[in-house]
Design an enzyme around this catalytic site. Structure first.
Site, PDB file in Angstrom:
ATOM      1  CG  LEU A  65      99.732  61.120  -7.276  1.00 52.49           C
ATOM      2  CD1 LEU A  65     100.988  62.204  -7.662  1.00 52.49           C
ATOM      3  CD2 LEU A  65     100.418  60.352  -6.185  1.00 52.49           C
ATOM      4  N   PRO A  66      95.049  60.687  -6.781  1.00 48.49           N
ATOM      5  CG  PRO A  66      93.540  58.901  -6.301  1.00 48.49           C
ATOM      6  CD  PRO A  66      94.808  59.102  -6.919  1.00 48.49           C
ATOM      7  CG  HIS A  67      94.605  65.688  -5.590  1.00 44.27           C
ATOM      8  ND1 HIS A  67      95.283  65.103  -6.560  1.00 44.27           N
ATOM      9  CD2 HIS A  67      94.521  66.911  -5.905  1.00 44.27           C
ATOM     10  CE1 HIS A  67      95.366  66.052  -7.544  1.00 44.27           C
ATOM     11  NE2 HIS A  67      94.740  67.056  -7.058  1.00 44.27           N
ATOM     12  N   GLY A  68      91.712  65.671  -3.024  1.00 47.39           N
ATOM     13  CA  GLY A  68      90.455  66.437  -2.694  1.00 47.39           C
ATOM     14  C   GLY A  68      90.631  67.178  -1.416  1.00 47.39           C
ATOM     15  CG  LEU A 103      98.082  63.225  -1.077  1.00 45.88           C
ATOM     16  CD1 LEU A 103      98.837  64.193  -1.810  1.00 45.88           C
ATOM     17  CD2 LEU A 103      98.507  62.787   0.129  1.00 45.88           C
TER      18      LEU A 103
END
Length: 147
Positions: A65-68, A103
């Site tokens: 779930l990479p997110h920034g 996300l």
């Protein structure tokens, strides 16, 4: 929050070929920027890489779930990519990852960001949903699996 509100066909890709954590994050960044003229690819990549330096977003079971956070973004955007083959992503269970649910969230929306992550993680904890995503051969199939 419904997952359908943040996903779209133009930000979903199946069976992307790549062989590294950095490359999959570049692909995710490219997809985000290609379909959103207000989003800069380099800014997205920098945000995702900064988050990964804090610890892997690989949650196990072949899922990440990479997110920034992005300045100027008005609403949450999801980018969903499956890879073939699965790649080393430094996941919690040390298993390779083939489902990436990225996300991008407005910089100032901390509470909403955590709720969105929890909703996505909950959806991806469903074994049937994950099996359907892995069987997907088109972006439509992925969107259907998440519905």
């Amino acid at each position: 929050m419904e997952i359908q509100a943040i996903v779209s066909l133009d930000r979903t890709e199946c069976a992307v070929q790549c062989n590294s954590k950095k490359r999959i994050l570049e692909i995710i960044s490219d997809i985000a920027a290609k379909n959103n003229p207000d989003i800069d690819q380099a800014t997205v990549l920098a945000s995702l890489l900064a988050r990964e330096r804090m610890g892997s977003t690989g949650i196990g079971n072949g899922i990440a779930l990479p997110h920034g956070r992005l300045p100027g973004l008005e609403h949450v955007i999801a980018i969903i990519v499956t890879s073939n083959p699965a790649i080393d992503f430094d996941a919690l269970d040390d298993q390779p990852v083939d489902i990436f649910f990225a996300l991008l969230v407005p910089e100032e929306k901390t509470e909403g960001h955590l709720q969105t992550l929890a909703t996505v993680a909950g959806k991806l904890s469903d074994k049937e949903t994950v099996k359907a995503i892995r069987r997907a051969s088109t972006s439509d199939d992925i969107i259907t699996a998440l519905s």
